[in-house]
Design a protein around this motif. Structure first.
Motif, PDB file in Angstrom:
ATOM      1  N   PRO A  74       5.214 -41.551 -60.216  1.00  0.00           N
ATOM      2  CA  PRO A  74       5.787 -41.783 -61.542  1.00  0.00           C
ATOM      3  C   PRO A  74       6.478 -40.567 -62.166  1.00  0.00           C
ATOM      4  O   PRO A  74       7.101 -40.678 -63.201  1.00  0.00           O
ATOM      5  CB  PRO A  74       4.575 -42.195 -62.379  1.00  0.00           C
ATOM      6  CG  PRO A  74       3.425 -41.532 -61.708  1.00  0.00           C
ATOM      7  CD  PRO A  74       3.762 -41.491 -60.236  1.00  0.00           C
ATOM      8  N   MET A  75       6.376 -39.424 -61.514  1.00  0.00           N
ATOM      9  CA  MET A  75       6.986 -38.215 -62.070  1.00  0.00           C
ATOM     10  C   MET A  75       8.511 -38.323 -62.036  1.00  0.00           C
ATOM     11  O   MET A  75       9.083 -38.840 -61.081  1.00  0.00           O
ATOM     12  CB  MET A  75       6.555 -36.981 -61.280  1.00  0.00           C
ATOM     13  CG  MET A  75       5.057 -36.735 -61.285  1.00  0.00           C
ATOM     14  SD  MET A  75       4.397 -36.392 -62.916  1.00  0.00           S
ATOM     15  CE  MET A  75       5.180 -34.841 -63.245  1.00  0.00           C
ATOM     16  N   ASP A  76       9.155 -37.810 -63.088  1.00  0.00           N
ATOM     17  CA  ASP A  76      10.610 -37.757 -63.098  1.00  0.00           C
ATOM     18  C   ASP A  76      11.064 -36.777 -62.022  1.00  0.00           C
ATOM     19  O   ASP A  76      10.347 -35.836 -61.675  1.00  0.00           O
ATOM     20  CB  ASP A  76      11.111 -37.316 -64.472  1.00  0.00           C
ATOM     21  CG  ASP A  76      10.779 -38.352 -65.556  1.00  0.00           C
ATOM     22  OD1 ASP A  76      10.562 -39.523 -65.209  1.00  0.00           O
ATOM     23  OD2 ASP A  76      10.746 -37.963 -66.727  1.00  0.00           O
ATOM     24  N   MET A  77      12.242 -37.013 -61.482  1.00  0.00           N
ATOM     25  CA  MET A  77      12.734 -36.214 -60.366  1.00  0.00           C
ATOM     26  C   MET A  77      13.963 -35.403 -60.783  1.00  0.00           C
ATOM     27  O   MET A  77      14.698 -35.810 -61.677  1.00  0.00           O
ATOM     28  CB  MET A  77      13.133 -37.125 -59.197  1.00  0.00           C
ATOM     29  CG  MET A  77      12.037 -38.028 -58.689  1.00  0.00           C
ATOM     30  SD  MET A  77      10.714 -37.167 -57.855  1.00  0.00           S
ATOM     31  CE  MET A  77      11.567 -36.542 -56.441  1.00  0.00           C
ATOM     32  N   VAL A  78      14.181 -34.294 -60.080  1.00  0.00           N
ATOM     33  CA  VAL A  78      15.384 -33.485 -60.272  1.00  0.00           C
ATOM     34  C   VAL A  78      16.000 -33.263 -58.897  1.00  0.00           C
ATOM     35  O   VAL A  78      15.330 -32.796 -57.974  1.00  0.00           O
ATOM     36  CB  VAL A  78      15.073 -32.121 -60.930  1.00  0.00           C
ATOM     37  CG1 VAL A  78      16.334 -31.283 -61.039  1.00  0.00           C
ATOM     38  CG2 VAL A  78      14.430 -32.319 -62.294  1.00  0.00           C
ATOM     39  N   TYR A  79      17.260 -33.636 -58.760  1.00  0.00           N
ATOM     40  CA  TYR A  79      18.009 -33.405 -57.525  1.00  0.00           C
ATOM     41  C   TYR A  79      19.111 -32.403 -57.837  1.00  0.00           C
ATOM     42  O   TYR A  79      19.853 -32.583 -58.799  1.00  0.00           O
ATOM     43  CB  TYR A  79      18.639 -34.699 -57.008  1.00  0.00           C
ATOM     44  CG  TYR A  79      17.644 -35.696 -56.472  1.00  0.00           C
ATOM     45  CD1 TYR A  79      17.264 -35.672 -55.133  1.00  0.00           C
ATOM     46  CD2 TYR A  79      17.083 -36.666 -57.290  1.00  0.00           C
ATOM     47  CE1 TYR A  79      16.357 -36.584 -54.628  1.00  0.00           C
ATOM     48  CE2 TYR A  79      16.173 -37.583 -56.794  1.00  0.00           C
ATOM     49  CZ  TYR A  79      15.818 -37.535 -55.466  1.00  0.00           C
ATOM     50  OH  TYR A  79      14.917 -38.441 -54.972  1.00  0.00           O
ATOM     51  N   LYS A 106      12.302 -44.889 -64.637  1.00  0.00           N
ATOM     52  CA  LYS A 106      12.039 -43.554 -64.118  1.00  0.00           C
ATOM     53  C   LYS A 106      13.318 -42.744 -64.289  1.00  0.00           C
ATOM     54  O   LYS A 106      14.405 -43.214 -63.960  1.00  0.00           O
ATOM     55  CB  LYS A 106      11.649 -43.643 -62.645  1.00  0.00           C
ATOM     56  CG  LYS A 106      11.334 -42.312 -62.016  1.00  0.00           C
ATOM     57  CD  LYS A 106      10.805 -42.519 -60.614  1.00  0.00           C
ATOM     58  CE  LYS A 106      10.401 -41.194 -60.021  1.00  0.00           C
ATOM     59  NZ  LYS A 106       9.654 -41.367 -58.780  1.00  0.00           N
ATOM     60  N   LEU A 107      13.178 -41.531 -64.822  1.00  0.00           N
ATOM     61  CA  LEU A 107      14.330 -40.672 -65.039  1.00  0.00           C
ATOM     62  C   LEU A 107      14.556 -39.778 -63.836  1.00  0.00           C
ATOM     63  O   LEU A 107      13.610 -39.220 -63.272  1.00  0.00           O
ATOM     64  CB  LEU A 107      14.125 -39.812 -66.289  1.00  0.00           C
ATOM     65  CG  LEU A 107      13.953 -40.577 -67.598  1.00  0.00           C
ATOM     66  CD1 LEU A 107      13.721 -39.609 -68.748  1.00  0.00           C
ATOM     67  CD2 LEU A 107      15.147 -41.471 -67.868  1.00  0.00           C
ATOM     68  N   ILE A 108      15.822 -39.654 -63.476  1.00  0.00           N
ATOM     69  CA  ILE A 108      16.211 -38.810 -62.360  1.00  0.00           C
ATOM     70  C   ILE A 108      17.363 -37.931 -62.827  1.00  0.00           C
ATOM     71  O   ILE A 108      18.410 -38.433 -63.233  1.00  0.00           O
ATOM     72  CB  ILE A 108      16.621 -39.651 -61.139  1.00  0.00           C
ATOM     73  CG1 ILE A 108      15.440 -40.529 -60.720  1.00  0.00           C
ATOM     74  CG2 ILE A 108      17.129 -38.771 -60.009  1.00  0.00           C
ATOM     75  CD1 ILE A 108      15.745 -41.573 -59.708  1.00  0.00           C
ATOM     76  N   ASP A 109      17.139 -36.618 -62.807  1.00  0.00           N
ATOM     77  CA  ASP A 109      18.159 -35.662 -63.239  1.00  0.00           C
ATOM     78  C   ASP A 109      18.970 -35.192 -62.049  1.00  0.00           C
ATOM     79  O   ASP A 109      18.404 -34.826 -61.009  1.00  0.00           O
ATOM     80  CB  ASP A 109      17.528 -34.463 -63.943  1.00  0.00           C
ATOM     81  CG  ASP A 109      16.953 -34.831 -65.299  1.00  0.00           C
ATOM     82  OD1 ASP A 109      17.640 -35.563 -66.048  1.00  0.00           O
ATOM     83  OD2 ASP A 109      15.840 -34.394 -65.610  1.00  0.00           O
ATOM     84  N   LEU A 110      20.284 -35.183 -62.221  1.00  0.00           N
ATOM     85  CA  LEU A 110      21.173 -34.654 -61.196  1.00  0.00           C
ATOM     86  C   LEU A 110      21.787 -33.356 -61.727  1.00  0.00           C
ATOM     87  O   LEU A 110      22.422 -33.352 -62.781  1.00  0.00           O
ATOM     88  CB  LEU A 110      22.284 -35.658 -60.877  1.00  0.00           C
ATOM     89  CG  LEU A 110      23.332 -35.199 -59.875  1.00  0.00           C
ATOM     90  CD1 LEU A 110      22.703 -34.904 -58.513  1.00  0.00           C
ATOM     91  CD2 LEU A 110      24.444 -36.232 -59.738  1.00  0.00           C
TER      92      LEU A 110
END
Length: 121
Positions: free
Chosen positions: A26-31, A113-117
């Motif tokens: 469930p953790m937000d991700m950063v790519y 779910k938030l995903i940062d690019l």
């Protein structure tokens, strides 16, 4: 068989909650990707059970895709689906692609779910 008070959940309610979709991580991700390369923003969903997965660009709340169908004219975007993973692919990444993307699941209580690019120029 015992009947509890109004705060207790019935077996049917508990069973339906077991079959609700969920994000195993469930953790937000950063790519972080370099400009000009391809970004693969991955969203893993367990227990989808015929529910839809949507990708939304947070800055303008634009719906980019639902399931396999991409809703914008930008040919750089596509969707890859394999097992319980839905991946938003952005080819030839540009600085303007940087930002937050949201993977959403249509469920009783909408999941997101938030995903940062991050784009390195």
């Amino acid at each position: 068989f015992c009947i509890g008070n109004s705060n207790s959940k019935t077996m049917l309610e508990m069973d339906s909650n077991l079959h609700q979709p969920q994000f195993p991580d469930p953790m937000d991700m950063v790519y972080t990707v370099q400009a000009g390369t391809t970004a693969f923003l991955e969203c893993q969903v367990e227990g989808l059970n015929n529910r839809s997965v949507s990708w939304v660009r947070k800055r303008d709340r634009h719906i980019l895709a639902v399931d396999w169908e991409v809703f914008i004219s930008d040919q750089r975007l596509s969707i890859l689906h394999s097992d319980d993973r839905w991946t938003l692919i952005i080819r030839d990444v540009r600085a303007r692609d940087e930002g937050t993307y949201q993977c959403q699941v249509s469920a009783k209580n909408r999941l997101s779910k938030l995903i940062d690019l991050v784009v390195v120029v």
